[in-house]
Design a protein around this motif. Structure first.
Motif, PDB file in Angstrom:
ATOM      1  N   LEU A  83       0.823  -1.210   0.000  1.00  0.00           N
ATOM      2  CA  LEU A  83       0.000   0.000   0.000  1.00  0.00           C
ATOM      3  C   LEU A  83       0.856   1.259   0.000  1.00  0.00           C
ATOM      4  O   LEU A  83       0.549   2.235  -0.681  1.00  0.00           O
ATOM      5  CB  LEU A  83      -0.942  -0.001   1.212  1.00  0.00           C
ATOM      6  CG  LEU A  83      -2.092  -1.004   1.170  1.00  0.00           C
ATOM      7  CD1 LEU A  83      -2.837  -0.997   2.501  1.00  0.00           C
ATOM      8  CD2 LEU A  83      -3.034  -0.689   0.036  1.00  0.00           C
ATOM      9  N   LYS A  84       1.935   1.234   0.748  1.00  0.00           N
ATOM     10  CA  LYS A  84       2.846   2.377   0.792  1.00  0.00           C
ATOM     11  C   LYS A  84       3.481   2.606  -0.565  1.00  0.00           C
ATOM     12  O   LYS A  84       3.566   3.738  -1.039  1.00  0.00           O
ATOM     13  CB  LYS A  84       3.914   2.143   1.865  1.00  0.00           C
ATOM     14  CG  LYS A  84       4.861   3.306   2.036  1.00  0.00           C
ATOM     15  CD  LYS A  84       5.879   3.038   3.124  1.00  0.00           C
ATOM     16  CE  LYS A  84       6.849   4.200   3.218  1.00  0.00           C
ATOM     17  NZ  LYS A  84       7.903   3.928   4.176  1.00  0.00           N
ATOM     18  N   ALA A  85       3.930   1.518  -1.205  1.00  0.00           N
ATOM     19  CA  ALA A  85       4.534   1.638  -2.535  1.00  0.00           C
ATOM     20  C   ALA A  85       3.531   2.175  -3.554  1.00  0.00           C
ATOM     21  O   ALA A  85       3.878   3.008  -4.402  1.00  0.00           O
ATOM     22  CB  ALA A  85       5.068   0.280  -2.986  1.00  0.00           C
ATOM     23  N   MET A  86       2.289   1.718  -3.453  1.00  0.00           N
ATOM     24  CA  MET A  86       1.250   2.212  -4.364  1.00  0.00           C
ATOM     25  C   MET A  86       0.996   3.694  -4.139  1.00  0.00           C
ATOM     26  O   MET A  86       0.812   4.455  -5.079  1.00  0.00           O
ATOM     27  CB  MET A  86      -0.040   1.412  -4.183  1.00  0.00           C
ATOM     28  CG  MET A  86       0.037   0.004  -4.732  1.00  0.00           C
ATOM     29  SD  MET A  86      -1.358  -1.086  -4.313  1.00  0.00           S
ATOM     30  CE  MET A  86      -2.774  -0.099  -4.527  1.00  0.00           C
TER      31      MET A  86
END
Length: 129
Positions: free
Chosen positions: A122-125
């Motif tokens: 989610l952080k990477a997205m």
């Protein structure tokens, strides 16, 4: 607010419950009146509480159920189940994940790894990767 409420209890508790129904009814009305005065509104209700003719199962440990006048098999009927059996069921539901984690720590570790991976994804997205 329901104008009429039925109280269901075990056969063994019926005499005790019946003896306190009027005082419980009065206390409820007094508490509601006081709460409404605090909110600068009026509470004017004729409340009627009676003992239900059908007792709780003999296997029930104790406690009461409160049921609205409209109590039937309708899904929108108001029923407050405050028996010891129901409270124990809620405790079992609440503690089951803890027991599972203690009995099967590898499952708990795997769940934490999955959650960590999900948060990283989610952080990477969010960062646009």
């Amino acid at each position: 607010m329901e104008g009429s409420v039925k109280v269901r209890c075990t056969k063994a508790d019926q005499s005790v419950v019946k003896s306190i129904l009027k005082s419980a009814e009065k206390r409820f009305v007094d508490e509601m009146t006081r709460a409404c005065e605090d909110q600068k509104t009026k509470f004017n209700m004729n409340m009627h509480v009676e003992l239900d003719s059908e007792p709780l199962k003999d296997s029930c440990i104790g406690g009461i159920w409160l049921m609205s006048q409209a109590y039937t098999s309708r899904p929108d009927a108001i029923v407050v189940r405050n028996s010891l059996d129901v409270r124990l069921d809620v405790c079992m539901e609440d503690i089951t994940p803890t027991i599972r984690g203690l009995l099967f720590p590898e499952d708990e570790q795997r769940a934490q790894e999955i959650e960590k991976s999900r948060l990283l994804a989610l952080k990477a997205m969010a960062e646009g990767h």
